[in-house]
Enzyme design. Sequence first.
Site, PDB file in Angstrom:
ATOM      1  N   ASP A   1       0.821  -1.207   0.000  1.00  0.00           N
ATOM      2  CA  ASP A   1       0.000   0.000   0.000  1.00  0.00           C
ATOM      3  C   ASP A   1       0.857   1.260   0.000  1.00  0.00           C
ATOM      4  OD1 ASP A   1      -2.499  -1.310   0.052  1.00  0.00           O
ATOM      5  OD2 ASP A   1      -2.322  -1.631   2.214  1.00  0.00           O
TER       6      ASP A   1
ATOM      7  N   TYR B   1       7.214 -10.076   6.140  1.00  0.00           N
ATOM      8  CA  TYR B   1       7.063  -8.639   6.383  1.00  0.00           C
ATOM      9  C   TYR B   1       7.680  -8.290   7.734  1.00  0.00           C
ATOM     10  CZ  TYR B   1       3.687  -7.853   2.586  1.00  0.00           C
ATOM     11  OH  TYR B   1       3.080  -7.728   1.360  1.00  0.00           O
TER      12      TYR B   1
END
Length: 244
Positions: A52, A110
């Site tokens: 994002d 992540y």
Amino acid sequence: MKNIKLTVQYDGSKFYGWQKLNDLPSVQLEIEKAVTKMVHQPVKINGAGRTDKGVHAKGQVCNFIVDTDISANQFLMGVNHFTSDSIVIVKSEEMDLDFHARFSAKSKTYKYILCNKYYMEPWFNDYKGHRKYYLDFDLLLKCRDMLIGKHDFTSFVNDLEEDINPVRTIDEITIEKIDDDIVFTFKAESFLRNMVRILVGSMVDVARGRKSIDWLKNALENKDRQSAGITIEPSGLYLMDIEY
């Protein structure tokens, strides 16, 4: 025909995310433009993860199929030449034609970096999350133990599409205290939209004392986005690695 795999690093603060969004700055669009300049034909870039706006990458992977005599090493140099300083191609390889950056992936990792002191140096604003209040590290570890494994993560996703299965298996979660930072690392085959940021936001609520461990357990069981915590800011999130 050649199938070229690129390993990419980028500063997410300079983009509206990985995926193309009209003419807004995106990593995908910039790489596509760079490759198109080299091969003089339209090219579609497939990304392993759709990060994002504001999310960074140290190990994003993408691929494209193109009819060309240009070598993988020439793409490494050429794409770096035509893209901005906010994007770096660190590796370029020619793959079998059936390789796909997203669908061939076996796992993704992540990392979320959270500065945990009263103030954060302003030059970290785009590169770390920040919470100035005390966080109980032992409670974070209890949250970690609850979240590892196979669960329905409906409560921890934004804008869940009807055809998307919300069940995911988190293989590993590590939480480290490094100086004034708390560093969360998540490894799974795949993640839902904003899943890592919502998990971190929820864990922080528990560690702060605003919510209980039972609240987190109920959030998992309720399968309702309103049951979980906030979506923490994107600045601290990094796509670290894709395994194939």
